[in-house]
Write an enzyme that holds these catalytic residues in place. Structure first.
Site, mmCIF file in Angstrom:
data_model
loop_
_atom_site.group_PDB
_atom_site.id
_atom_site.type_symbol
_atom_site.label_atom_id
_atom_site.label_comp_id
_atom_site.label_asym_id
_atom_site.label_seq_id
_atom_site.Cartn_x
_atom_site.Cartn_y
_atom_site.Cartn_z
ATOM 1 N N HIS A 103 -1.825 8.761 3.585
ATOM 2 C CA HIS A 103 -1.722 9.171 5.161
ATOM 3 C C HIS A 103 -0.834 8.191 5.895
ATOM 4 O O HIS A 103 -0.643 7.013 5.274
ATOM 5 C CB HIS A 103 -3.121 9.092 5.744
ATOM 6 C CG HIS A 103 -3.933 7.878 5.723
ATOM 7 N ND1 HIS A 103 -4.644 7.429 4.704
ATOM 8 C CD2 HIS A 103 -3.720 6.751 6.514
ATOM 9 C CE1 HIS A 103 -5.087 6.402 4.889
ATOM 10 N NE2 HIS A 103 -4.580 5.872 5.969
ATOM 11 N N HIS A 110 -0.704 6.672 9.704
ATOM 12 C CA HIS A 110 -1.138 6.649 11.264
ATOM 13 C C HIS A 110 -0.201 6.774 12.346
ATOM 14 O O HIS A 110 0.782 6.074 12.151
ATOM 15 C CB HIS A 110 -1.776 5.112 11.129
ATOM 16 C CG HIS A 110 -3.061 4.856 10.443
ATOM 17 N ND1 HIS A 110 -4.128 5.162 10.719
ATOM 18 C CD2 HIS A 110 -3.081 4.205 8.982
ATOM 19 C CE1 HIS A 110 -5.094 4.773 9.740
ATOM 20 N NE2 HIS A 110 -4.366 4.253 8.637
ATOM 21 N N TYR A 138 -5.381 4.461 -1.381
ATOM 22 C CA TYR A 138 -6.074 3.370 -1.494
ATOM 23 C C TYR A 138 -7.592 3.297 -1.441
ATOM 24 O O TYR A 138 -8.172 4.300 -0.993
ATOM 25 C CB TYR A 138 -5.468 2.213 -0.462
ATOM 26 C CG TYR A 138 -5.707 2.839 1.158
ATOM 27 C CD1 TYR A 138 -6.880 2.374 1.591
ATOM 28 C CD2 TYR A 138 -4.754 3.192 1.792
ATOM 29 C CE1 TYR A 138 -7.279 2.538 3.051
ATOM 30 C CE2 TYR A 138 -4.949 3.535 2.964
ATOM 31 C CZ TYR A 138 -6.163 3.132 4.005
ATOM 32 O OH TYR A 138 -6.209 3.500 5.082
ATOM 33 N N ARG A 146 -8.810 6.688 0.252
ATOM 34 C CA ARG A 146 -8.457 7.535 1.083
ATOM 35 C C ARG A 146 -7.093 8.354 0.662
ATOM 36 O O ARG A 146 -6.479 7.679 0.038
ATOM 37 C CB ARG A 146 -7.820 6.641 2.099
ATOM 38 C CG ARG A 146 -8.784 5.629 3.017
ATOM 39 C CD ARG A 146 -9.682 6.418 4.116
ATOM 40 N NE ARG A 146 -9.321 7.940 4.553
ATOM 41 C CZ ARG A 146 -8.688 8.056 5.728
ATOM 42 N NH1 ARG A 146 -7.967 7.057 6.278
ATOM 43 N NH2 ARG A 146 -8.077 9.146 6.032
ATOM 44 N N TYR A 148 -1.601 -2.303 2.533
ATOM 45 C CA TYR A 148 -1.064 -2.654 3.817
ATOM 46 C C TYR A 148 -0.655 -3.997 3.737
ATOM 47 O O TYR A 148 -1.581 -5.011 3.306
ATOM 48 C CB TYR A 148 -2.208 -2.582 4.918
ATOM 49 C CG TYR A 148 -2.510 -1.049 5.197
ATOM 50 C CD1 TYR A 148 -1.457 -0.277 6.327
ATOM 51 C CD2 TYR A 148 -3.762 -0.471 4.835
ATOM 52 C CE1 TYR A 148 -1.764 1.052 6.648
ATOM 53 C CE2 TYR A 148 -3.865 0.893 5.197
ATOM 54 C CZ TYR A 148 -3.112 1.623 5.695
ATOM 55 O OH TYR A 148 -3.135 2.824 6.450
HETATM 56 FE FE LIG Z 1 -5.122 3.908 6.832
#
Ligand SMILES: [Fe+2]
Length: 208
Positions: free
Chosen positions: A131, A133, A118, A128, A79
């Protein structure tokens, strides 16, 4: 047993603060807000995808003019955020955030790249599944839904406590987008369908 309710549930009528909400005008949405591959000078690195679907209320009626905001990691699973110090490269051509409004049929469409999986620090070797969000704002504050969209066949589902925190298998399946050949653009991008139901027994599970 001592804590269980002994009386039937009381239905509370909705008040104005629940059945009203913010109105989003088209002028608030920028031209490339729903194209996360077109927000910088060059295209981001990654597998280009189209994510589209429709937003429905508890009666299966389309919700028009709903604001959908998305945020996601880049193709390397990172991110653009100060707290994300995962040693994977940032992409100068990818911010990872977008938004759009649903049309009259409750339909929306984003162009983006497939996010990478990640690692996180929840437990040893925690990863994870890939995905995106989503935050959806319908016509009223009670139709706010924050959730995550996953991709079909991810091997990390079984190890992810966030995905597994939804106890019902059927409800978990509602969080997985479907590959869709009609949304897929020849020679350009794979397409995924992800419908959202804001409330009711078929509601898309709330997941932050
Ligand atoms: Fe996330």
């Amino acid at each position: 047993m001592k804590r269980s309710p002994r009386e039937p549930l009381v239905v509370l009528p909705h008040t104005l603060s629940e059945i009203t909400g913010p109105i989003f005008g088209q002028d608030k949405i920028g031209e490339n807000d729903n194209d996360l591959t077109g927000q910088h000078r060059d295209e981001p690195i990654g597998e280009r995808i189209v994510v589209s679907g429709r937003v429905f209320d508890s009666n299966g009626r389309p919700v028009s003019n709903a604001l959908i905001e998305i945020w996601q990691a880049n193709a390397a699973g990172r991110y653009r955020h100060i707290k994300d110090q995962h040693p994977a490269p940032l992409d100068p051509n990818f911010s990872g955030a977008g938004r759009t409004l649903t049309d009259e049929q409750g339909a929306y469409r984003f162009i983006t790249i497939k996010p990478g999986a990640y690692p996180w620090f929840n437990h040893y070797n925690a990863w994870r599944p890939a995905h995106i969000h989503l935050s959806v704002f319908g016509h009223a504050f009670i139709t706010r839904l924050v959730t995550q969209m996953y991709f079909p066949g991810d091997p990390l589902f079984a190890y992810d406590p966030i995905f597994q925190s939804i106890p019902e298998e059927r409800a978990r399946q509602r969080l997985i987008a479907k590959f869709d050949l009609e949304t897929t653009q020849p020679q350009w991008a794979k397409g995924f369908k992800f419908d959202v139901v804001l409330r009711g027994p078929e509601a898309t599970p709330f997941e932050t």
